[in-house]
Structures are given as C-alpha cells and as structure tokens.
Motif scaffolding. Structure first.
Motif, short mmCIF file in Angstrom:
data_model
loop_
_atom_site.label_atom_id
_atom_site.label_comp_id
_atom_site.label_asym_id
_atom_site.label_seq_id
_atom_site.Cartn_x
_atom_site.Cartn_y
_atom_site.Cartn_z
N PRO A 384 0.68 -1.18 0.05
CA PRO A 384 0.03 0.21 0.17
C PRO A 384 0.81 1.30 -0.16
O PRO A 384 0.48 2.27 -0.71
CB PRO A 384 -0.69 -0.10 1.20
CG PRO A 384 -0.87 -1.47 1.60
CD PRO A 384 0.20 -2.26 1.03
N HIS A 385 1.69 1.13 0.89
CA HIS A 385 2.76 2.46 0.80
C HIS A 385 3.49 2.76 -0.46
O HIS A 385 3.25 3.95 -0.94
CB HIS A 385 3.95 2.31 2.03
CG HIS A 385 4.90 3.30 1.97
ND1 HIS A 385 4.69 4.50 2.54
CD2 HIS A 385 6.19 3.43 1.63
CE1 HIS A 385 5.58 5.34 2.22
NE2 HIS A 385 6.75 4.62 1.69
N HIS A 386 4.03 1.82 -1.13
CA HIS A 386 4.60 2.04 -2.40
C HIS A 386 3.64 2.02 -3.63
O HIS A 386 3.87 3.03 -4.69
CB HIS A 386 5.73 0.91 -2.67
CG HIS A 386 6.91 1.15 -2.05
ND1 HIS A 386 7.33 0.08 -1.00
CD2 HIS A 386 7.82 1.93 -1.66
CE1 HIS A 386 8.27 0.54 -0.38
NE2 HIS A 386 8.75 1.53 -0.84
N HIS A 387 2.51 1.53 -3.04
CA HIS A 387 1.44 1.63 -4.44
C HIS A 387 0.84 3.32 -4.52
O HIS A 387 0.81 3.78 -5.48
CB HIS A 387 0.25 0.92 -4.21
CG HIS A 387 -0.76 0.60 -5.33
ND1 HIS A 387 -2.00 0.14 -5.32
CD2 HIS A 387 -0.52 1.08 -6.58
CE1 HIS A 387 -2.58 0.33 -6.42
NE2 HIS A 387 -1.49 0.78 -7.08
N ALA A 388 0.87 3.91 -3.39
CA ALA A 388 0.39 5.21 -3.33
C ALA A 388 1.58 6.06 -3.73
O ALA A 388 1.14 6.97 -4.64
CB ALA A 388 0.46 5.46 -1.62
N ARG A 389 2.77 5.65 -3.75
CA ARG A 389 3.97 6.61 -4.23
C ARG A 389 3.91 6.41 -5.87
O ARG A 389 4.17 7.31 -6.19
CB ARG A 389 5.20 5.99 -3.64
CG ARG A 389 5.48 6.44 -2.26
CD ARG A 389 6.95 6.58 -1.86
NE ARG A 389 7.39 7.29 -0.87
CZ ARG A 389 8.46 7.39 -0.10
NH1 ARG A 389 9.49 6.77 -0.79
NH2 ARG A 389 8.45 8.00 0.90
N ALA A 390 3.46 5.25 -6.19
CA ALA A 390 3.43 4.94 -7.76
C ALA A 390 2.59 5.89 -8.29
O ALA A 390 2.74 6.43 -9.57
CB ALA A 390 3.24 3.50 -8.01
N HIS A 391 1.39 6.40 -7.67
CA HIS A 391 0.21 7.29 -8.25
C HIS A 391 0.58 8.42 -7.69
O HIS A 391 -0.15 9.58 -7.77
CB HIS A 391 -0.82 6.69 -7.85
CG HIS A 391 -1.25 5.36 -8.51
ND1 HIS A 391 -2.12 5.30 -9.82
CD2 HIS A 391 -1.26 4.14 -8.06
CE1 HIS A 391 -2.10 4.05 -10.25
NE2 HIS A 391 -1.83 3.46 -9.20
N ASP A 392 1.58 8.83 -7.02
CA ASP A 392 1.97 10.13 -6.36
C ASP A 392 2.76 11.21 -7.32
O ASP A 392 3.88 10.70 -7.61
CB ASP A 392 2.58 10.11 -5.19
CG ASP A 392 2.62 11.58 -4.26
OD1 ASP A 392 2.55 12.65 -5.03
OD2 ASP A 392 2.83 11.35 -3.01
N PRO A 393 2.08 12.14 -7.85
CA PRO A 393 2.97 12.91 -8.85
C PRO A 393 4.21 13.30 -8.30
O PRO A 393 5.06 14.06 -8.98
CB PRO A 393 1.94 14.00 -9.37
CG PRO A 393 1.00 14.25 -8.24
CD PRO A 393 0.78 12.87 -7.74
N LYS A 394 4.50 13.66 -7.04
CA LYS A 394 5.55 13.96 -6.39
C LYS A 394 6.70 13.29 -6.54
O LYS A 394 7.88 13.39 -6.03
CB LYS A 394 5.38 14.27 -5.03
CG LYS A 394 4.57 15.54 -4.62
CD LYS A 394 4.49 16.08 -3.38
CE LYS A 394 4.02 15.05 -2.05
NZ LYS A 394 2.42 14.84 -2.54
N PHE A 395 6.60 11.82 -6.96
CA PHE A 395 7.50 10.80 -6.97
C PHE A 395 7.87 10.12 -8.33
O PHE A 395 6.78 10.22 -9.15
CB PHE A 395 7.32 9.93 -6.02
CG PHE A 395 7.52 9.90 -4.59
CD1 PHE A 395 8.85 9.82 -3.97
CD2 PHE A 395 6.39 10.53 -3.79
CE1 PHE A 395 8.79 10.19 -2.98
CE2 PHE A 395 6.69 10.76 -2.55
CZ PHE A 395 7.75 10.85 -2.15
N THR A 396 8.97 9.85 -8.88
CA THR A 396 9.09 9.08 -10.13
C THR A 396 9.36 7.80 -9.83
O THR A 396 10.13 7.54 -8.88
CB THR A 396 10.40 9.82 -10.88
OG1 THR A 396 10.01 11.07 -11.08
CG2 THR A 396 10.30 9.18 -12.06
N MET A 397 8.78 6.96 -10.42
CA MET A 397 9.05 5.35 -10.42
C MET A 397 10.17 5.00 -11.44
O MET A 397 9.69 5.03 -12.49
CB MET A 397 7.98 4.50 -10.20
CG MET A 397 8.22 3.08 -10.09
SD MET A 397 6.42 2.19 -9.74
CE MET A 397 5.82 2.19 -11.24
N THR A 398 11.22 4.27 -11.12
CA THR A 398 12.30 3.84 -12.18
C THR A 398 12.41 2.40 -11.98
O THR A 398 12.67 1.98 -11.11
CB THR A 398 13.75 4.63 -11.88
OG1 THR A 398 13.40 5.82 -11.74
CG2 THR A 398 14.49 4.15 -12.92
#
Length: 411
Positions: A384-398
């Motif tokens: 849940p924590h990283h899924h939220a980050r995946a959809h957070d425009p403040k973060f880039t997923m690489t």
C-alpha cells in the motif's frame, strides 16, 4: 583502651532459622531405606506442611524487609529486586512472593493458617486473589470460608470455589459481580492475545500463543476431535483408548490446518489465504525435484503431491520457461489466477528493499486502467505504501536491473 561495642541481641526468628538450617544440614546424608511406607506417608505430609510454614516465615520476613527499606543502603531499586539479586532468584519469582507477602500481611487469619501449615502457598495465593476482588464487606467472611475449603480442596478447585463464593454470601450481588469480573477478564484476554512463530531453518517452526479461554476451548475441542483414538484408528490404524499425547495433539493441529475449508478463508490481496505450491510438470507426474511454497519454504515432491490432492493448497504448474499457465480473463481488477501468478513470479512488493508478502500487496497497473492499460499478469505487486507513491505525482518510479522499482522525489 579501645571501647567494646556491644552488639544487640539477635532476634528470636534469626536464632530459630539458624537452628533449623543446622538441623536440616544434619539430615542431608541420612538414608531413608528403613522408613516404613506408613511412616513415609506421614513424614511426607508433615514435610509438606512444614514447607508452607517456612514459606510463610520467608514472606513475613520479606514484608518486614520491605517495610524497613532493606536494599536502600546499597542503592537497590526496590527491596524485592535486592532480594532477587542476593538470593539468585528471578525477579519474577521474587515479585510474586512479595505480592503474596503483602497480601498475607493484610489478611491475618490467612497468614495464621499458612503459618500453621493448614493452607499451602498455592492455596493461599488463590485465596488472596479471590478475596481482593470481592466487595469489602464480604472479604473477611469469604476468607474464612475459603480457609475451611482448603482442608478438602486443592488450589485449582479452590480457585473455582473462590470465583463463586459470593453466591453463598450475597446471591443478589453475585450475578452483577461475576458479569463485571468476566468482562474485565475478557477485555484483558483480548489485549493479551498473541501468536509468535519462529522458523529454526531445519524444517520446523516453533511457536507460542496466548488465547482467550473461550477460543482456546474451541481450539482444544477441535484438536481432540482429530486426536481422538477412534479418529486415529481410522487414519493410521492405532489402537487403544489412551489420552492424546502432546505429539498427537501436534499432529491433530497439522491435520486441522490442512483440512480447514478453503471457502471459509478470507481474501488476502485478492486471493484466498491458501498456500500456493509451485512445481514443474515432471514433479507433479512423479519426479523427485523439490517444490516451493509461495511463502518461501521448500518441501519434498511427495509432500507437494499429497497436499495438492488433500489440503487447502493451490497447485501452480509451470511450463518449460516457468511461465504460469491459465491466467484467466481480463477485467478491471486482477483475477485470482492472475494474482496467484504475480505472487509466484514476483514474490511480493516490487519496490527495492521492501519485504511485504504478496497477500498484503496491491495489483498495480503499469499503464493506468483509466489510460487504456490492461489487467493481465504483467501487473506489478506493490505494498500500500509504495502503491500510493506510484500514483503520487511528487515521485518518479524507475525500473531497476532485475525487475525491482525505485522511487525518487521529483525536484
């Protein structure tokens, strides 16, 4: 001339304890071979009473030591901790004795009965606990009754009587008192419920648990059904109406786990909380290669085939390139078969350094569903924590080498 400092006379109790120590030391090497069965029985009873008398004296001295602040002069945090350190007892043991010492000091009649050897220490502890929770006006009468009962009942039976003693003394108040007592116990039991399991790395898991009494009774009854002689005779041919041993109860626990209906299990991460066994087709057909569980453990091929037939297990048969077969149809949310495939292939959260298991992860669409992305086995498991980050425009997923992903905050 040097003046002589006269020492105060030693206390009567101190002198008596020293005399008893000396007398008992004399008996340490005395053989008992000539003692008759009748004398042995009488002596055993007397020694048991004597141990209660000595325990009462020990606790009376301990309570006095607490009153006069023994241990203060050497900086001990408490008299009880000083006592534990000086005598090499555990602190738990010393604190238990001190609690009883304080309880006996407040109940002279009970202390006298223990000092006479009429009430044993474990009985005294039960009486103190039973009396302390009663309304003040009934405590002395309840104490007197329980002391009398101690002559005929052991500590366990005495505890049951103590819980119902108010029914004899004040039937009108007993029902409300018992209801409150049970509510308090159930609330405490709910807070104390826990389970720990530790894998020793050699094929065994060791555990401890604390359960509320009602649920423990339910578990015990279920296990006894599996461990019962008639059931065991039907399963493995054993005979004899003997009480189930710890080993038989353990085997019953295993059988309960294996037989628990899959349909009764809740969903976890879109999949029933069942274990997935991963094996290649040759193993399923009779090969010797070990199989893997989706929780990380390895089991023999024979055990895997048995579980695939009998237990709440999902067999995941892999093709030549370890690709999961039969993934089901596409839809908005990942199907159960797709979730199983993702769990097997990905093992858990794909974020670098995260160890969340598959059952607690979300199925992430690399291309969002709202933007035309498809729901298939190429989805990604994220907690849940990283899924939220995946959809957070403040973060880039690489995506990293090896398939894991990393998140960095946008500047």
């Amino acid at each position: 001339m040097t003046a002589m400092v006269q020492q105060p006379p030693r206390h009567q109790v101190s002198r008596a304890v020293e005399a008893m120590q000396s007398k008992l030391a004399e008996l340490s090497d005395v053989s008992l071979w000539s003692m008759s069965p009748e004398e042995s029985a009488a002596t055993l009873t007397a020694v048991t009473r004597l141990s209660a008398q000595l325990a009462e004296l020990e606790m009376r001295v301990a309570e006095h030591a607490k009153t006069v602040g023994v241990g203060d002069s050497v900086g001990a945090t408490s008299t009880t901790n000083f006592w534990a350190h000086a005598t090499h007892q555990t602190r738990t043991t010393a604190h238990g004795k001190m609690r009883l010492a304080v309880g006996l000091a407040a109940r002279p009649a009970l202390r006298t009965a223990v000092a006479a050897g009429d009430v044993l220490v474990d009985q005294a502890r039960v009486i103190v606990d039973a009396v302390e929770v009663l309304p003040v006006e009934h405590r002395d009468e309840a104490e007197a009754m329980l002391i009398k009962f101690a002559a005929e009942h052991d500590a366990q039976a005495l505890k049951r009587l103590g819980r119902r003693i108010l029914e004899f003394l004040d039937p009108d108040a007993a029902e409300a008192h018992e209801a409150k007592q049970l509510e308090d116990e159930e609330r405490d039991a709910a807070r104390s419920t826990k389970l720990t399991m530790t894998d020793d790395g050699h094929g065994k898991v060791h555990g401890r648990f604390t359960l509320p009494s009602a649920q423990a009774a339910m578990l015990k009854k279920a296990l006894l059904a599996f461990a019962a002689p008639k059931h065991r005779a039907a399963v493995d041919g054993s005979v004899g109406e003997r009480r189930p041993s710890a080993e038989r109860m353990g085997q019953a626990f295993v059988e309960l786990i294996e037989r628990y209906p899959i349909k009764r299990l809740p969903k976890a991460g879109g999949v029933s909380a069942t274990v997935v066994v991963t094996m290649d087709i040759s193993t399923l057909m009779g090969g010797l290669k070990a199989a893997s569980l989706d929780t990380g453990e390895r089991i023999t091929a024979g055990q895997a085939r048995r579980l695939a037939c009998e237990a709440g297990i999902i067999p995941a048969v892999l093709g030549g390139k370890s690709q999961v077969l039969d993934l089901g149809r596409k839809r908005r949310f990942h199907t159960e078969s797709q979730r199983i495939a993702m769990a097997i292939e990905q093992g858990g959260c794909n974020a670098e350094g995260c160890d969340w298991p598959p059952g607690l992860c979300h199925g992430h669409h690399p291309i969002p569903w709202s933007e035309g992305g498809e729901t298939n086995k190429d989805g990604m498991l994220l907690c849940p924590h990283h899924h939220a980050r995946a959809h957070d425009p403040k973060f880039t997923m690489t995506k990293q080498t090896g398939g894991k992903v990393a998140f960095t905050r946008r500047t």
